[in-house]
Design an enzyme around this catalytic site. Structure first.
Site, PDB file in Angstrom:
ATOM      1  N   SER A  34       0.867  -1.182   0.000  1.00 38.75           N
ATOM      2  CA  SER A  34       0.000   0.000   0.000  1.00 38.75           C
ATOM      3  C   SER A  34       0.904   1.231   0.000  1.00 38.75           C
ATOM      4  O   SER A  34       1.749   1.394   0.891  1.00 38.75           O
ATOM      5  CB  SER A  34      -0.915  -0.008   1.228  1.00 38.75           C
ATOM      6  OG  SER A  34      -0.160  -0.300   2.378  1.00 38.75           O
ATOM      7  N   ASN A 102      11.534 -12.683   9.958  1.00 41.14           N
ATOM      8  CA  ASN A 102      11.721 -13.864  10.817  1.00 41.14           C
ATOM      9  C   ASN A 102      11.157 -15.096  10.130  1.00 41.14           C
ATOM     10  O   ASN A 102      10.179 -15.683  10.577  1.00 41.14           O
ATOM     11  CB  ASN A 102      11.004 -13.650  12.151  1.00 41.14           C
ATOM     12  CG  ASN A 102      11.936 -13.079  13.194  1.00 41.14           C
ATOM     13  OD1 ASN A 102      13.154 -13.150  13.062  1.00 41.14           O
ATOM     14  ND2 ASN A 102      11.356 -12.499  14.231  1.00 41.14           N
ATOM     15  N   SER A 128      18.359  -9.051  14.434  1.00 45.18           N
ATOM     16  CA  SER A 128      17.892  -8.916  15.819  1.00 45.18           C
ATOM     17  C   SER A 128      18.173  -7.518  16.339  1.00 45.18           C
ATOM     18  O   SER A 128      19.129  -6.875  15.946  1.00 45.18           O
ATOM     19  CB  SER A 128      18.587  -9.925  16.734  1.00 45.18           C
ATOM     20  OG  SER A 128      18.155  -9.726  18.069  1.00 45.18           O
ATOM     21  N   LYS A 182      19.598 -17.139  13.764  1.00 48.57           N
ATOM     22  CA  LYS A 182      18.689 -16.158  14.397  1.00 48.57           C
ATOM     23  C   LYS A 182      17.640 -16.879  15.256  1.00 48.57           C
ATOM     24  O   LYS A 182      17.293 -16.427  16.350  1.00 48.57           O
ATOM     25  CB  LYS A 182      18.013 -15.298  13.321  1.00 48.57           C
ATOM     26  CG  LYS A 182      16.848 -14.440  13.824  1.00 48.57           C
ATOM     27  CD  LYS A 182      17.323 -13.285  14.672  1.00 48.57           C
ATOM     28  CE  LYS A 182      16.294 -12.558  15.476  1.00 48.57           C
ATOM     29  NZ  LYS A 182      14.994 -12.264  14.964  1.00 48.57           N
ATOM     30  N   HIS A 185      19.294 -17.907  18.399  1.00 47.26           N
ATOM     31  CA  HIS A 185      19.450 -16.671  19.189  1.00 47.26           C
ATOM     32  C   HIS A 185      18.157 -16.393  19.951  1.00 47.26           C
ATOM     33  O   HIS A 185      18.164 -16.109  21.147  1.00 47.26           O
ATOM     34  CB  HIS A 185      19.793 -15.500  18.253  1.00 47.26           C
ATOM     35  CG  HIS A 185      19.559 -14.142  18.853  1.00 47.26           C
ATOM     36  ND1 HIS A 185      18.286 -13.607  18.998  1.00 47.26           N
ATOM     37  CD2 HIS A 185      20.402 -13.217  19.360  1.00 47.26           C
ATOM     38  CE1 HIS A 185      18.376 -12.426  19.571  1.00 47.26           C
ATOM     39  NE2 HIS A 185      19.639 -12.160  19.784  1.00 47.26           N
ATOM     40  N   ASN A 186      17.035 -16.482  19.265  1.00 48.04           N
ATOM     41  CA  ASN A 186      15.762 -16.192  19.917  1.00 48.04           C
ATOM     42  C   ASN A 186      15.426 -17.238  20.979  1.00 48.04           C
ATOM     43  O   ASN A 186      14.850 -16.907  22.017  1.00 48.04           O
ATOM     44  CB  ASN A 186      14.631 -16.125  18.878  1.00 48.04           C
ATOM     45  CG  ASN A 186      14.660 -14.821  18.101  1.00 48.04           C
ATOM     46  OD1 ASN A 186      15.700 -14.174  18.008  1.00 48.04           O
ATOM     47  ND2 ASN A 186      13.546 -14.448  17.521  1.00 48.04           N
ATOM     48  N   GLU A 189      17.279 -16.309  23.865  1.00 45.77           N
ATOM     49  CA  GLU A 189      16.598 -15.119  24.427  1.00 45.77           C
ATOM     50  C   GLU A 189      15.431 -15.542  25.342  1.00 45.77           C
ATOM     51  O   GLU A 189      15.246 -14.977  26.430  1.00 45.77           O
ATOM     52  CB  GLU A 189      16.102 -14.265  23.255  1.00 45.77           C
ATOM     53  CG  GLU A 189      15.364 -13.016  23.603  1.00 45.77           C
ATOM     54  CD  GLU A 189      14.832 -12.331  22.341  1.00 45.77           C
ATOM     55  OE1 GLU A 189      15.600 -12.133  21.373  1.00 45.77           O
ATOM     56  OE2 GLU A 189      13.630 -12.014  22.302  1.00 45.77           O
ATOM     57  N   TYR A 190      14.667 -16.540  24.910  1.00 43.20           N
ATOM     58  CA  TYR A 190      13.573 -17.063  25.750  1.00 43.20           C
ATOM     59  C   TYR A 190      14.147 -17.531  27.097  1.00 43.20           C
ATOM     60  O   TYR A 190      13.608 -17.221  28.155  1.00 43.20           O
ATOM     61  CB  TYR A 190      12.915 -18.276  25.080  1.00 43.20           C
ATOM     62  CG  TYR A 190      11.739 -18.003  24.177  1.00 43.20           C
ATOM     63  CD1 TYR A 190      11.851 -17.176  23.068  1.00 43.20           C
ATOM     64  CD2 TYR A 190      10.511 -18.620  24.403  1.00 43.20           C
ATOM     65  CE1 TYR A 190      10.771 -16.970  22.220  1.00 43.20           C
ATOM     66  CE2 TYR A 190       9.426 -18.419  23.560  1.00 43.20           C
ATOM     67  CZ  TYR A 190       9.566 -17.595  22.463  1.00 43.20           C
ATOM     68  OH  TYR A 190       8.504 -17.394  21.626  1.00 43.20           O
TER      69      TYR A 190
END
Ligand code: NAP
Length: 478
Positions: A34, A102, A128, A182, A185-186, A189-190
């Protein structure tokens, strides 16, 4: 004017990456499904650098120098495929399509193979650092072909975060390697957030320390070996007072957390790889349990805890700090071990020192510790597990007494500490001379003739459990 890069998908992440490229001197062609988003970006930030406004993908492609670099930053999943499908007929051999969202690494592998067959490069990059990182310098984990990195890498390195002047961006490996790194990595992170949560709960429910006072404790902790972005912002969140009620902010937030994204993917992938990432898995499950609010309400009525009214040991705050550090180390060790397993499975030459170096700045798990982790893998003698690196073997050993006291106290008081406890179990499991897996093998052989190996002889064996219980040599079914 030819643009060096085109960005399609100008929601917050795409817009901020586009601005980051422009602020670093690149001419950026802009496109969004858009047009309103493109115009809003130009109206608010057009003065920040050199942009080319386009309304269609064909205009976007026409605006680019060759080989073209088109960065897609749309919602992950089907929208990425839709954009690729519309884009590919407009491109020429050697052009580079980049997916910086992601995406699941298996999708990236599929897309990379499909575009390679058409002579195009497809590069999945993990980014990230959230919105702010995208604008000011994210940590970037690029996959795809080495050749595409030669053309794209310098631009990515320019917009990336820096640690001691070194860009937090390096080619990590082919096809889906960037998105895989990645994802892990996440996952880390958790786990990082869950161990912080467990420490907070222990200090609050065990030692009776309120959020405001804990903000000071976390600020102190941030000056030592735990120093990291997540510890820093924990102090900020715990120190925040709700304007509406005057209560600690953390007390007015509903205590259930979502778990649908990359943390879940990490665990699913770890199960497939046979990689024991128990800390990450427990973190995902802790969020799932937190979301079962109806069951929790019933459990409070019908289940009894028989908690023991033990006093927390002297020095409990320091014990919790050490347990947090040890559990965090285990989560990193497990995540890096999983990267090693994936490298074997997918043929990626993942360099753990370089990956640790990418996470030192710009990303959510950025921490002082990562510099040490990088150094642990930098030499010729790479540890098979992070915990075996001399610096970490010593550090975790020093924390073990406190770690055991904290887990024992949590169990007595009925405070759930799934990652503190499972990380200690992993540590003890790794070190154990004999594991009960021997009994498991015996059971499997009895009910399913799954066979077993002996400690004192080569070969594979089966006991005739239904007969005279004599042992025969068997075909290996392990
Ligand atoms: P988003 O909300 O995930 O996606 C919105 C963007 O996707 C809009 O530009 C939208 O266009 C476009 N879009 C959706 N469906 C489309 C379709 N079928 N065809 C073409 N365009 C389509 O945006 P975001 O939050 O900026 O995130 C982008 C990506 O970065 C995601 O993969 C996300 O997971 C990842 N990521 C986000 C963060 C973060 O902190 N937000 C951090 C790291 C990574 P319209 O404007 O036309 O609707």
């Amino acid at each position: 004017m030819s643009a060096q890069i085109g960005v399609t998908g100008l929601a917050v992440m795409g817009a901020n990456l586009a601005r980051n490229f422009a602020r670093n001197g690149y001419t950026v062609a802009l496109h969004n499904r858009s047009v309103a988003k493109t115009d809003a970006l130009l109206a608010a930030h057009g003065h920040e650098g050199s942009f080319v406004r386009t309304e269609t993908l064909a205009e976007l492609v026409d605006a680019l120098e060759r080989p073209r670099r088109v960065l897609i930053m749309v919602k992950a999943g089907a929208p990425v495929d839709a954009v690729i499908e519309a884009l590919v007929p407009l491109l020429e051999e050697g052009d580079i399509v980049i997916d910086a969202g992601n995406s699941h690494y298996e999708d990236t592998r599929r897309r990379e193979a499909a575009l390679a067959a058409k002579g195009l490069h497809f590069v999945g990059i993990g980014v990230s650092g959230g919105e702010e990182g995208a604008l000011l310098g994210p940590s970037i984990m690029p996959g795809g072909s080495r050749a595409s990195y030669d053309s794209l890498g310098p631009m990515l390195e320019k917009i990336a975060a820096r640690y001691d002047g070194v860009p937090c961006c390096r080619w990590v490996g082919t096809d889906g390697a960037g998105h895989f790194v990645k994802m892990v990595h996440n996952g880390i992170e958790y786990a990082d957030m869950q161990v912080i949560g467990e420490a907070y709960d222990l200090l609050r429910s065990g030692a009776g320390i309120g959020p405001a006072e804990q903000a000071g404790i976390f600020t102190e902790w941030n000056k030592g070996e735990l120093s990291s972005f997540l510890i820093e912002i924990t102090a900020e969140v715990l120190g925040h007072t709700d304007a509406r009620t005057g209560a600690p902010f953390v007390d007015v937030v509903v205590d259930s957390a979502g778990q649908k994204g990359t943390g879940r993917w990490t665990v699913v992938s770890a199960l497939e790889l046979g990689s024991p990432v128990s800390g990450i898995a427990e973190s995902v499950f802790a969020r799932a349990l937190s979301s079962q609010r109806d069951q929790r309400a019933t459990a409070r009525q019908v289940l009894t805890g028989h908690e023991q009214q033990v006093a927390v040991p002297e020095g409990f705050v320091e014990d919790v700090r050490q347990a947090l550090f040890a559990s965090k180390l285990v989560s990193y060790a497990q995540g890096l071990d999983m990267l090693g397993a994936a490298a074997k499975e997918y043929g990626w030459d993942l360099k753990l020192d370089e990956i640790a170096s990418l996470w030192r700045a710009g990303c959510i798990i950025r921490a002082e510790l990562l510099d040490e982790i990088m150094k642990a893998y930098a030499g010729g003698d790479k540890p098979a597990n992070l915990l075996f690196a001399p610096a970490f073997a010593g550090a975790i050993a020093a924390a073990v007494p406190a770690w055991r006291r904290v887990v024992a106290t949590a169990v007595a008081l009925g405070i759930p500490v799934p990652v503190f406890a499972s990380s200690l179990a992993y540590y003890d499991g790794l070190r154990r001379d004999r594991l009960p897996a021997a009994l498991t093998q015996g059971l499997r052989d009895l009910f399913g003739a799954h066979t077993y190996r002996r400690t004192d002889a080569e070969g594979t064996f089966h006991t005739l459990w239904g007969g005279d219980k004599s042992e025969i040599e068997a075909v290996d079914t392990h």
